[in-house]
Structure formats: C-alpha cells, structure tokens
Design a protein around this motif. Structure first.
Motif, PDB file in Angstrom:
ATOM      1  N   PRO A 119      32.614   4.601 -11.501  1.00 17.47           N
ATOM      2  CA  PRO A 119      31.176   4.315 -11.435  1.00 17.47           C
ATOM      3  C   PRO A 119      30.750   3.369 -12.557  1.00 17.47           C
ATOM      4  O   PRO A 119      31.239   3.459 -13.687  1.00 17.47           O
ATOM      5  CB  PRO A 119      30.543   5.700 -11.596  1.00 17.47           C
ATOM      6  N   ARG A 124      27.051   1.338 -14.086  1.00 11.56           N
ATOM      7  CA  ARG A 124      25.598   1.240 -13.983  1.00 11.56           C
ATOM      8  C   ARG A 124      25.218  -0.230 -13.843  1.00 11.56           C
ATOM      9  O   ARG A 124      25.647  -1.074 -14.623  1.00 11.56           O
ATOM     10  CB  ARG A 124      24.934   1.854 -15.214  1.00 11.56           C
ATOM     11  N   GLU A 125      24.415  -0.502 -12.829  1.00  9.37           N
ATOM     12  CA  GLU A 125      24.055  -1.890 -12.544  1.00  9.37           C
ATOM     13  C   GLU A 125      22.655  -1.941 -11.958  1.00  9.37           C
ATOM     14  O   GLU A 125      22.358  -1.240 -10.983  1.00  9.37           O
ATOM     15  CB  GLU A 125      25.064  -2.499 -11.559  1.00  9.37           C
ATOM     16  N   ARG A 184      26.869   2.279  -9.042  1.00  6.28           N
ATOM     17  CA  ARG A 184      27.696   1.885  -7.904  1.00  6.28           C
ATOM     18  C   ARG A 184      29.152   1.960  -8.322  1.00  6.28           C
ATOM     19  O   ARG A 184      29.467   1.970  -9.519  1.00  6.28           O
ATOM     20  CB  ARG A 184      27.352   0.484  -7.403  1.00  6.28           C
ATOM     21  N   GLU A 185      30.041   2.033  -7.353  1.00  5.42           N
ATOM     22  CA  GLU A 185      31.461   2.172  -7.650  1.00  5.42           C
ATOM     23  C   GLU A 185      32.183   0.847  -7.453  1.00  5.42           C
ATOM     24  O   GLU A 185      31.922   0.125  -6.483  1.00  5.42           O
ATOM     25  CB  GLU A 185      32.090   3.245  -6.758  1.00  5.42           C
ATOM     26  N   ASP A 199      20.931  -1.676  -1.581  1.00  5.69           N
ATOM     27  CA  ASP A 199      22.331  -2.068  -1.423  1.00  5.69           C
ATOM     28  C   ASP A 199      22.943  -1.239  -0.295  1.00  5.69           C
ATOM     29  O   ASP A 199      23.237  -0.059  -0.480  1.00  5.69           O
ATOM     30  CB  ASP A 199      23.106  -1.844  -2.720  1.00  5.69           C
ATOM     31  N   THR A 236      25.810  -1.158   0.879  1.00  8.49           N
ATOM     32  CA  THR A 236      27.169  -0.683   0.612  1.00  8.49           C
ATOM     33  C   THR A 236      27.173   0.575  -0.242  1.00  8.49           C
ATOM     34  O   THR A 236      28.176   1.283  -0.295  1.00  8.49           O
ATOM     35  CB  THR A 236      27.990  -1.774  -0.096  1.00  8.49           C
ATOM     36  N   ALA A 237      26.059   0.829  -0.927  1.00  7.28           N
ATOM     37  CA  ALA A 237      25.987   2.004  -1.803  1.00  7.28           C
ATOM     38  C   ALA A 237      25.125   3.107  -1.198  1.00  7.28           C
ATOM     39  O   ALA A 237      24.805   4.081  -1.875  1.00  7.28           O
ATOM     40  CB  ALA A 237      25.432   1.598  -3.169  1.00  7.28           C
TER      41      ALA A 237
END
Length: 316
Positions: free
Chosen positions: A64, A66-67, A72-73, A293, A295-296
């Motif tokens: 993981p 932080r963004e 997100r991974e 997002d 994808t997340a």
C-alpha cells in the motif's frame, strides 16, 4: 560432390556413418575429453534458481502507498523504482547514477522494440498492399486484412500507429459506426423535408442528425471517410427522392441497427443536442476532477459514485 570424393568412397568405402579410419574415435579414448559442459546461469530454469524465484515473487507482491490523500496498492518493484527516483530528485548522487543508468537502458530497450516493430509492420504493409493490388488488377474479391495496410502509420519516433480496426471485434464496431453514419445522413435529409415534428410542434430549426454524422465521420479511418463530393452526391440523391421512399429507406436502415424509430421521426434540434452534450462533458469533467480511481474501487462503489455525479447534474 566432386570426382575425388566419389573415388574416395569407392576405394576406401567411406561415407555417411562410415568416416575414414584416420578420422574415427580410437578405442579407450573419449570423443569429448573435456567432458560435458556445465549449465550456464542463463540455461537454468527458474525452479533451479531459488534465489531468483524468491526475488521475483517479492518484487510482484503488492504494497500500500498513500497517494492524493488515499491509499492504493502498487507492486514492490514499482515502489522501489519510485523510491529511487524520489531519492535522486532530492540530490542523492548514488540514486541519481542508478536512475540515469535505468533511464538509459529503458531508452535503449524502447528504441530496439520500436525498430523491430517498424520492421515487422513495414513488411506487413508491403505484403498486404501487394495482395490487394493483385486482387484489384485481376478484378478479384479484395482481401480484408486486419489491420488494413492503409490504417497503419509508421511513426519512426513512437512506433507504428493504427487508425483502424486490428481484430474482428473492432471491425464489427467499425461496420456498425459506418451504418450509423449512413442512417444519420438519411435522417438529416428527412429532417429537412419535414415541416413539423410528430408532436405537432413546428420545426423551426435544423436537426442535429447531420452534425452527429459528421462527428462519426471523424472517428472512422480516413480511407473510409466520404469525400466532399461523395457527401454532396448523397445529399442531392436524398433531396430528389420521394418522401415516401425516404421514409421507407430510413425505417429499414434503422431496423438493421436494432434501433427503429417510428416513421416520420425527427431528430432533436441543435440546441437540445448541444445542451445534452454539454451535460455529458460536464459529467466527464467532474469524474476526472473528483479523484475517483476505478482500479482502486469495487464495481458497486464506482457505479454509486458516478451515479451521484449524474444525479447531481440531472437535478440542476
């Protein structure tokens, strides 16, 4: 085989599987005195290299990060590369040297890949273009290669670019787009012939079918676009066609698309279409700026979030 070789075979009885005496292995002497060569590292399969297997397994694990205020991974290998770039950006000399080396290798690998790809697709264009030219010369059915050679643009900087379909599914969608374009041209001709809408309201402004047809025209490969002359000829043909025939042709054409409209249907006017398109663009802009997002997120969460944005615009 020359004359001397033939004589040698006749005299000494040599040939395939029967070399001359002086060239045969001697008894008690190995034919390979150095022994069988050991496997090199590159010859070993991955299971025979447990350390490398472990490294690759760890490199592909997800961690993981932080963004933009969220988590997100990303893969471990991406995290390491990010850390190296971040350290280089802060002025670490060793990291900068590492990053520069990575960039150089990446650029070289990319350039090699582009060069190979260009060679392959240039040859593909040459062969398929020749097949099409041969068929045209002999008035034979034209081959339909995917991708079509005219849809391939050789970009020597970024590699080949494809302007048309590259597989059967994309070809199916293109065929459908072409049918929609043709139906919209018919619809535009009908709109100009109708003085009132189905609900009895006067038609005081042109419909938007022609505008949408032009937009679709820009989305198809250049080789399949109508020239100005072709577009004009179609328009003139429909203008001189009896209205009954125009209605029939439009109804039958729309049926083939699975979206039949009642006879006499007139497309929404330009102002209405502009408002709808404007709302769609605003929704897309809000989705991009919202930080969502897909994808997340799960499909359900994504659909709920987008649904809220759409509902907000619909109520405004």
């Amino acid at each position: 085989m020359d004359e001397e070789d033939i004589k040698h075979r006749v005299i000494f009885g040599t040939g395939y599987g029967k070399p001359p005496e002086h060239g045969r292995f001697q008894k008690g002497q190995s034919g390979n005195p150095k022994g069988r060569p050991k496997k090199t590292t590159s010859d070993l399969a991955l299971p025979d290299r447990p350390t490398l297997s472990a490294i690759l397994a760890i490199a592909d694990t997800m961690v993981p990060v932080r963004e933009d205020g969220g988590l997100r991974e990303i893969s471990m290998r991406e995290a390491v590369v990010r850390a190296a770039f971040a350290s280089a950006a802060k002025g670490n000399a060793r990291s900068q040297s590492t990053v520069i080396g990575l960039l150089q290798k990446s650029d070289e690998a990319k350039a090699l890949e582009i060069r190979k790809s260009i060679e392959i697709w240039n040859e593909y264009k040459r062969i398929t273009s020749a097949h099409i030219a041969t068929a045209e010369k002999h008035a034979s059915p034209l081959p339909k290669p995917l991708p079509h050679p005219d849809d391939i643009i050789i970009d020597y900087t970024n590699g080949p670019q494809f302007l048309g379909p590259i597989d059967e599914e994309e070809q199916r969608r293109l065929d459908e787009t072409l049918r929609y374009r043709d139906v919209l041209i018919l619809q535009d001709a009908l709109d100009h012939r109708c003085s009132t809408r189905l609900n009895g309201q006067p038609l005081t402004e042109p419909g938007s079918a022609g505008l949408i047809a032009i937009l679709l025209e820009r989305a198809i490969p250049p080789r399949l676009r109508l020239s100005n002359t072709q577009w004009l000829l179609r328009t003139m043909k429909f203008e001189t066609m009896p209205k009954r025939a125009l209605l029939k042709n439009l109804f039958e054409a729309s049926q083939t698309l699975g979206t039949p409209h009642p006879r006499g249907y007139v497309f929404p006017n330009l102002n209405s279409t502009q408002r709808r398109l404007g709302m769609i663009f605003e929704i897309l802009r809000d989705i991009r700026t919202s930080g969502l997002d897909p994808t997340a997120m799960s499909n359900e969460d994504w659909e709920d979030a987008v649904g809220c944005i759409i509902a907000r615009h619909a109520s405004s």
